[in-house]
Design an enzyme around this catalytic site. Structure first.
Site, PDB file in Angstrom:
ATOM      1  N   GLU A 100     -14.584  -8.673  -7.192  1.00 19.53           N
ATOM      2  CA  GLU A 100     -14.796  -9.111  -5.810  1.00 19.53           C
ATOM      3  C   GLU A 100     -16.262  -8.944  -5.422  1.00 19.53           C
ATOM      4  O   GLU A 100     -16.860  -7.921  -5.710  1.00 19.53           O
ATOM      5  CB  GLU A 100     -13.902  -8.277  -4.885  1.00 19.53           C
ATOM      6  CG  GLU A 100     -14.011  -8.655  -3.425  1.00 19.53           C
ATOM      7  CD  GLU A 100     -13.761 -10.133  -3.207  1.00 19.53           C
ATOM      8  OE1 GLU A 100     -12.655 -10.608  -3.507  1.00 19.53           O
ATOM      9  OE2 GLU A 100     -14.678 -10.827  -2.728  1.00 19.53           O
TER      10      GLU A 100
ATOM     11  N   LYS B 186     -21.684   4.244  -5.226  1.00 16.62           N
ATOM     12  CA  LYS B 186     -20.742   4.636  -6.286  1.00 16.62           C
ATOM     13  C   LYS B 186     -20.906   3.743  -7.522  1.00 16.62           C
ATOM     14  O   LYS B 186     -20.745   4.215  -8.644  1.00 16.62           O
ATOM     15  CB  LYS B 186     -19.307   4.635  -5.768  1.00 16.62           C
ATOM     16  CG  LYS B 186     -18.584   3.314  -5.848  1.00 16.62           C
ATOM     17  CD  LYS B 186     -17.101   3.463  -5.533  1.00 16.62           C
ATOM     18  CE  LYS B 186     -16.438   2.113  -5.318  1.00 16.62           C
ATOM     19  NZ  LYS B 186     -16.485   1.205  -6.457  1.00 16.62           N
TER      20      LYS B 186
ATOM     21  N   ARG C 262     -18.850  -9.001   1.134  1.00 13.36           N
ATOM     22  CA  ARG C 262     -19.597  -7.958   1.860  1.00 13.36           C
ATOM     23  C   ARG C 262     -18.818  -7.605   3.113  1.00 13.36           C
ATOM     24  O   ARG C 262     -18.372  -8.514   3.833  1.00 13.36           O
ATOM     25  CB  ARG C 262     -20.973  -8.491   2.293  1.00 13.36           C
ATOM     26  CG  ARG C 262     -21.893  -8.853   1.167  1.00 13.36           C
ATOM     27  CD  ARG C 262     -22.989  -9.775   1.655  1.00 13.36           C
ATOM     28  NE  ARG C 262     -22.429 -11.036   2.158  1.00 13.36           N
ATOM     29  CZ  ARG C 262     -23.151 -12.011   2.699  1.00 13.36           C
ATOM     30  NH1 ARG C 262     -24.449 -11.875   2.855  1.00 13.36           N
ATOM     31  NH2 ARG C 262     -22.579 -13.126   3.119  1.00 13.36           N
TER      32      ARG C 262
ATOM     33  N   LYS D 142      -0.605   2.827   7.453  1.00 14.68           N
ATOM     34  CA  LYS D 142      -1.362   1.580   7.372  1.00 14.68           C
ATOM     35  C   LYS D 142      -0.419   0.366   7.372  1.00 14.68           C
ATOM     36  O   LYS D 142      -0.605  -0.595   8.120  1.00 14.68           O
ATOM     37  CB  LYS D 142      -2.177   1.605   6.067  1.00 14.68           C
ATOM     38  CG  LYS D 142      -3.349   0.670   6.033  1.00 14.68           C
ATOM     39  CD  LYS D 142      -4.130   0.816   4.731  1.00 14.68           C
ATOM     40  CE  LYS D 142      -5.417   1.565   4.906  1.00 14.68           C
ATOM     41  NZ  LYS D 142      -6.310   1.508   3.748  1.00 14.68           N
TER      42      LYS D 142
ATOM     43  N   ASP E  68       0.852  -1.187   0.000  1.00  9.84           N
ATOM     44  CA  ASP E  68       0.000   0.000   0.000  1.00  9.84           C
ATOM     45  C   ASP E  68       0.889   1.239   0.000  1.00  9.84           C
ATOM     46  O   ASP E  68       2.025   1.198   0.493  1.00  9.84           O
ATOM     47  CB  ASP E  68      -0.916   0.011   1.236  1.00  9.84           C
ATOM     48  CG  ASP E  68      -2.193   0.803   0.992  1.00  9.84           C
ATOM     49  OD1 ASP E  68      -3.269   0.188   0.839  1.00  9.84           O
ATOM     50  OD2 ASP E  68      -2.111   2.052   0.944  1.00  9.84           O
TER      51      ASP E  68
ATOM     52  N   CYS F 118     -19.869   0.691  -1.849  1.00  7.08           N
ATOM     53  CA  CYS F 118     -20.056   0.084  -3.179  1.00  7.08           C
ATOM     54  C   CYS F 118     -21.330   0.507  -3.903  1.00  7.08           C
ATOM     55  O   CYS F 118     -21.252   1.073  -4.993  1.00  7.08           O
ATOM     56  CB  CYS F 118     -20.020  -1.434  -3.051  1.00  7.08           C
ATOM     57  SG  CYS F 118     -18.374  -2.020  -2.635  1.00  7.08           S
TER      58      CYS F 118
ATOM     59  N   THR G 222     -13.437  -2.800  -8.595  1.00  3.03           N
ATOM     60  CA  THR G 222     -14.609  -2.670  -9.467  1.00  3.03           C
ATOM     61  C   THR G 222     -14.320  -1.586 -10.503  1.00  3.03           C
ATOM     62  O   THR G 222     -14.121  -0.421 -10.134  1.00  3.03           O
ATOM     63  CB  THR G 222     -15.843  -2.294  -8.615  1.00  3.03           C
ATOM     64  OG1 THR G 222     -16.010  -3.322  -7.627  1.00  3.03           O
ATOM     65  CG2 THR G 222     -17.088  -2.172  -9.461  1.00  3.03           C
TER      66      THR G 222
ATOM     67  N   LYS H 225     -19.841  -7.427 -12.397  1.00  2.98           N
ATOM     68  CA  LYS H 225     -19.756  -6.792 -11.077  1.00  2.98           C
ATOM     69  C   LYS H 225     -20.749  -5.621 -10.951  1.00  2.98           C
ATOM     70  O   LYS H 225     -21.488  -5.520  -9.976  1.00  2.98           O
ATOM     71  CB  LYS H 225     -18.316  -6.319 -10.832  1.00  2.98           C
ATOM     72  CG  LYS H 225     -18.119  -5.549  -9.554  1.00  2.98           C
ATOM     73  CD  LYS H 225     -18.425  -6.376  -8.316  1.00  2.98           C
ATOM     74  CE  LYS H 225     -18.531  -5.483  -7.090  1.00  2.98           C
ATOM     75  NZ  LYS H 225     -18.940  -6.209  -5.895  1.00  2.98           N
TER      76      LYS H 225
END
Ligand SMILES: NC(=O)c1ccc[n+]([C@@H]2O[C@H](COP(=O)([O-])OP(=O)(O)OC[C@H]3O[C@@H](n4cnc5c(N)ncnc54)[C@H](O)[C@@H]3O)[C@@H](O)[C@H]2O)c1
Length: 441
Positions: free
Chosen positions: A150, A262, A153, A36, A31, A259, A122, A203
């Site tokens: 992907e 957007k 949830r 993080k 990343d 998700c 996505t 997707k």
């Protein structure tokens, strides 16, 4: 056993990387966010996802999972590179692909041999091909592109990955699809192979369909309120039809999260760019945008006005078992309540730190549900946390100044709320009145 790099360690990348490590692969998660990665290296998980911390630590300790900010190192280590960076909504509604292209360019510049590059994020149809083009402009090394969207949830991401219902694999070359299919073998899942374009469209179509079910049942709920039907009975009744199915038919204040909002907007943008009508998706988005505000009218109706009233908001996250605040109804509703003069005591068991970044208003936060409700004029339920669904109704009644509950998630049966003496207004069901004096302004 394969060597994998996962670029982007957010909700999707971290879960994907951990699950692939857990089934025996060597995984480096990368990343650009140094804080993080620093936390992850120390076994500190920057997001809340049930079971994730244990899985990350176990795989780190067993030497299968590493974290880095050094993308070149991750790329050179891996045979397969997963791109799982964010594709947020841009101001015009389209998916912002800048993170995808930046990651792809860095991958290309770091490659020293053949790689399989998989897009897990996505992305709109055509992105796989344009990423392929971009990479080939920045490397002379061979590679294949795969779209492997992907479907996990948040809140049940580990189970969704380890027991995935299906893997959609769209590859530029069948041999790359073979490798990704073999990678999924330990998950014992159904593999569905398609073109890259179809995988990308699957997707968006899947998310838009689920969002449609939610907006549909919410429109029916609003009709139920006017006609005397009970939407809980209606959704159970239609869900018993196997052609319809019972999932995503719970009426409430609509969808939120990282998700559906957007992805429906992005699909609408793709329609307009392609010159294709988007009447249905427009309606889904519009219905959802209005739905979260129905609870405000319900509160206003019972309290008369909100000036000087204390409202306990129960639940801040967009859904239970996550700290994700992206497009959470609370982000719109709390400032509106404050603007109408209400004092807010907000309860959430997990999402408060995240909520502070999203909700500018000066409100009281607490992880103690009963502290939130004490002395309030009404409770507003925005997230169906288990802690909220199982709260002690007798204690709630005794702590509140007025026993008024407006429930945006239909957490309780009308019978139990009536039995406990509440004024209870939910979505798509009759209002339960008690003997209580309400609407006193
Ligand atoms: N969150 C979900 O429930 C979910 C489910 C299915 C699909 N998706 C899709 O998966 C994608 C990722 O979503 P998310 O929720 O995990 O996003 P996220 O915002 O939580 O994480 C994205 C991560 O990518 C990192 N990143 C950005 N550019 C980078 C770069 N060049 N190199 C390395 N890291 C970089 C960011 O720092 C961030 O940590 C999106 O396209 C989303 O639509 C999300």
């Amino acid at each position: 056993m394969r060597r994998l790099a996962v670029i982007g360690t957010g909700y999707v990348g971290l879960v994907t990387g951990s699950c692939f490590a857990d089934i025996g692969n060597q995984v480096i998660c990368c990343d650009i966010d140094e804080t993080k990665i620093q936390k992850l290296t120390q076994g500190i998980i920057p997001i809340y996802e049930p079971g994730l911390q244990e899985m990350v630590i176990r795989n780190q300790q067993e030497g299968r999972l590493q974290f880095t900010t050094n993308l070149a190192e991750a790329v050179q280590f891996a045979e397969i590179i997963y791109i799982a960076v964010g594709t947020p909504m841009s101001p015009h509604g389209e998916a912002d692909l800048s993170y995808i292209y930046a990651a792809a360019k860095s991958i290309a510049e770091s490659m020293q041999e053949y790689k399989i590059i998989v897009i897990k994020s996505t992305v709109p149809v055509g992105t796989g091909r344009s990423v392929q083009q971009l990479i080939s402009e920045h490397t002379t090394h061979p590679f294949d592109m795969v779209s492997n969207p992907e479907f996990l949830r948040e809140g049940s991401a580990i189970a969704d990955c380890m027991k995935m219902e299906r893997a959609v694999i769209g590859a530029t070359h069948p041999s790359a699809a073979d490798v990704i299919e073999e990678l999924h073998a330990p998950f014992r899942t159904l593999v569905y192979r398609t073109s890259v374009e179809s995988a990308e469209m699957i997707k968006y179509a899947a998310n838009a369909f689920l969002a449609t079910k939610i907006s549909f049942i919410n429109e029916i709920a609003n009709l139920c309120e006017e006609t005397g039907a009970n939407v809980s009975e209606v959704s159970t009744g239609i869900g018993l039809d196997s052609r319809i199915g019972s999932q995503f038919l719970q009426a409430g204040i609509g969808y939120g999260g990282s998700c559906f909002p957007k992805d429906t907007e992005a699909l609408r943008f793709i329609c307009s760019k392609s010159g294709v009508s988007s009447r249905l998706i427009n309606a889904v988005i519009e219905t959802n945008a209005k739905q979260r505000y129905v609870v405000l009218n319900k509160l206003q109706h019972v309290l008369g006005h909100l000036q000087g009233k204390t409202i306990a908001v129960l639940g801040l996250a967009f859904k239970p078992n996550t700290d994700d605040m992206r497009y959470a109804p609370s982000v719109d509703l709390i400032p509106e309540l404050v603007q109408r003069g209400a004092a807010i005591k907000a309860y959430d068991p997990i999402a408060i730190d995240e909520a502070r970044k999203w909700i500018p208003s000066d409100i009281l936060y607490t992880t103690d549900l009963y502290e939130a409700v004490e002395g309030c004029d009404a409770c507003l339920i925005l997230t169906d946390w288990e802690q909220v669904k199982s709260m002690d109704l007798e204690r709630l009644h005794s702590l509140m100044r007025q026993a008024v509950v407006v429930d945006g998630r239909n957490c309780f049966s009308l019978e139990e709320m009536k039995a406990h003496g509440f004024y209870y207004s939910s979505i798509g069901r009759a209002v339960v009145h008690s003997q209580l004096e309400v609407g006193i302004g």
